[in-house]
Design a protein around this motif. Sequence first.
Motif, PDB file in Angstrom:
ATOM      1  N   SER A  41       0.831  -1.204   0.000  1.00  0.00           N
ATOM      2  CA  SER A  41       0.000   0.000   0.000  1.00  0.00           C
ATOM      3  C   SER A  41       0.865   1.254   0.000  1.00  0.00           C
ATOM      4  O   SER A  41       0.563   2.235  -0.681  1.00  0.00           O
ATOM      5  CB  SER A  41      -0.915   0.029   1.223  1.00  0.00           C
ATOM      6  N   ASP A  50      -5.268  -0.730  -5.148  1.00  0.00           N
ATOM      7  CA  ASP A  50      -4.726  -1.377  -3.956  1.00  0.00           C
ATOM      8  C   ASP A  50      -5.760  -2.346  -3.381  1.00  0.00           C
ATOM      9  O   ASP A  50      -6.697  -1.925  -2.713  1.00  0.00           O
ATOM     10  CB  ASP A  50      -4.344  -0.303  -2.927  1.00  0.00           C
ATOM     11  N   GLU A  51      -5.584  -3.597  -3.652  1.00  0.00           N
ATOM     12  CA  GLU A  51      -6.510  -4.643  -3.196  1.00  0.00           C
ATOM     13  C   GLU A  51      -7.972  -4.272  -3.441  1.00  0.00           C
ATOM     14  O   GLU A  51      -8.782  -4.286  -2.510  1.00  0.00           O
ATOM     15  CB  GLU A  51      -6.289  -4.947  -1.713  1.00  0.00           C
TER      16      GLU A  51
HETATM   17 MG   LIG Z   1      -2.180  -2.826   2.140  1.00  0.00          MG
END
Ligand SMILES: [Mg+2]
Lengths: 283, 257, 199
Positions: free
Chosen positions: A45, A170-171
């Motif tokens: 992240s 991000d995810e």
């Molecule tokens: Mg993360």
Amino acid sequence: MAKIVVEGLKYRYPLAKKLALNDISFEVDEGEFIGIIGANGAGKSTLCQALTGIVPLFFKGAYGGRVVIDGIEVTKSSLSEISLKIGMVLQNPFTQITGSKLTVYEEIAFGLENMGLEREEMKRRIDEALMLLDLYKHKDKNPFDLSGGQMQRLAIASIIAMQPKIIVLDEPTSQLDPQGSSEVFKAVSDLKKKGITIIMVEHKVEKLSEYADRIMLLHDGRLIDFDTPSKIFSRDDLKDYGVVEPVFTRYCKSIGLKNEMGLYPVTLDEAVDLVVKKREHSS
Amino acid sequence: MRMMSLYKDRNTIVHKIDPLNKILYILASILITMLISDFKVLILTLVVSLLLLLLGKVIKNVFPIISFSLIVLVTIVIIQGLFNPNNKTPLVNIGQFIFYKEGIIYSFLLILRVLNILCAFSLLILTTKPSDLIENLVRRGLSPKLGYVLASVLQIIPQMLSTMDTILDAQRSRGLETEGKLIKRVKAFIPLIGPAVMNSLISTRERAMALEMRGFNSNIKKTFLNEHDETSFDKLIRYLLIALIIFTIVWRLVWLK
Amino acid sequence: MSKKLWSFKFSTAALVLIPAAVGINYIGKLFAGLLKLPLWLDSIGTMLASMLAGPIIGALSGAINNIIYGLTMDPISFVYAITSIAIGITVGVLMFKGLIKNVYLAILSGIIVALVAAVVSTPINIAFWGGQTGNIWGDALFASLMAKKFPMWLASFLDEFVVDLPDKVASLVISFLIYKGLPKSLINLYSSDDEIEKL
Ligand SMILES: [Mg+2]
Ligand SMILES: Nc1ncnc2c1ncn2[C@@H]1O[C@H](COP(=O)(O)OP(=O)(O)O)[C@@H](O)[C@H]1O
């Protein structure tokens, strides 16, 4: 010219003791689809945030090295300027909804209003983004009335309408059900077809192997490896970095089934091909 | 509840009046009721407000708004009637209590003032979509960031409320007691509010990042998706209201002499 | 310090703290009601915003809290925006001058906040309600003081103060305890004036 150039990037969060990113360098070309994998706390992240300037312009802290996006060095720019070059989609669909708009249509307009676009241009872009993310039939709904997958696609549409050349995700599927997940993967692969450069953190390695051109393996703030999915997942030390290979790869590893280049298959098709070939060979 | 609002969607001329004019109307009503303590004037402005509410087909919706202040309004009559320092002329005796004329009159004045203000505000609140009101103010120079904050509160609060039940269930299942002695209930407060605060602060961090990526801090002059044209009718009303406000102030100044 | 304290340049994080603060105020009030506590506890969000991001953001949270309340429930709330602003400023100043360091100081600060709130509210109460607050216990005190020929402003001030005192002290202590429990990385987010250190 490479779209993204990262050189000797180091970063430490305010009040933190250890580096979240430690001497990271790489380049990404226009139109590539890059996957990022690594254990929890590896710095995935943080790296995404460094690419979009959130680090260090939003989270201050200690910073070294350079991140150059499409010719602009992030520390010499502002977040609103960077956001025209590179957009970011986060994990939680809820917190990405601005909350100030009453319809999906207006929500997408939020960034465009801030960019000071003409009304006609705004509408053109919103329609395009709605089509691309398959949200047209929901355009008059309240954003908070959407399902998780739809909300995440709205977040992507809102970014896409600003027409950045690069999108960092991000995810984006980690809080979605399987249905929502595949909606998002489909959307992202459509973006790739449009020539948009994609950087995506994702735990679903099977999906990632299918779409990514290259994969970055992070551990403890360091870039361990950055290569094609088959090279990355053929490594035999993945366990040490807290990541797993796709199930097909794991199966082939367990029976020692490699292709002619000495690598394990990473997608179902590759694995099936290889098994079939092997059968023909032995019979 | 998706969005906090008292707005009543009707198709009337009052709904179409520019929100700024409704704000000016509130300003005028407050000035008139505060500066001019004349029953005839107070009743006249109240009647005007009520007529406008009637025209906007929202007169029924005013009562819940007034009900918030109802108990105080009733006790004002009692307390002022009994204890106003200017009380001289007895009006009625109820048991051992004597109600005085001066106090009762004063309490009526206060009640009329409050009703005037409530009705003027109701006109704005009941016939204007909050989002339209905020966008209108931003067009007229309110900081877009403050505009964002105001608009988002209306939707973010309902979102936060939906997490309340989750927290309550989670803490109860961990054995938190929410009934019983006062001290027990006081102790239960922090385990309930604590997670709500944490959740909302973490969301704050993510939302701030997301906003930054949407050009929230851009220096470019903001444009608007929705069109907005001020009609000459709206302009006329605006000038009339401004004239009324000036007239009220001047009248008061002249009368004071 | 003082320059930072009164800065009108807000970080996005600090601005987005305002809706959260208003929401926390609201949730505090609902939980207090749910637990049948004899307090409102509806200014915890404002106080936390002041503690985290300073008096100006605290004041804005207070003002916007009442504006939103006024728009969506009770218009009279608009007028009391001034009281909320005063609470936000007072807590922010006390915090940033380092005066809210432990629970005892939080109690003392709560008393100061209650005093300020009562001073600011009293003229409003007199103008609108002839001095009452609308709280039964406070108004009962008001009536008995008026019956004893106390000056109205004093009776009204005491009416407000007895109601505010327990509420503001409890709110400030609770806010302080919550603040102490927050992770450092969250607390740090709202102070916008950090420099980027070079590595
Ligand atoms: Mg993360
Ligand atoms: N806001 C923050 N403040 C301080 N430290 C942080 C913050 N966010 C992440 N970290 C730390 O930085 C490191 C990398 O975190 P992160 O980039 O979130 O990892 P990942 O996304 O790979 O799970 C971790 O040690 C984490 O604890």
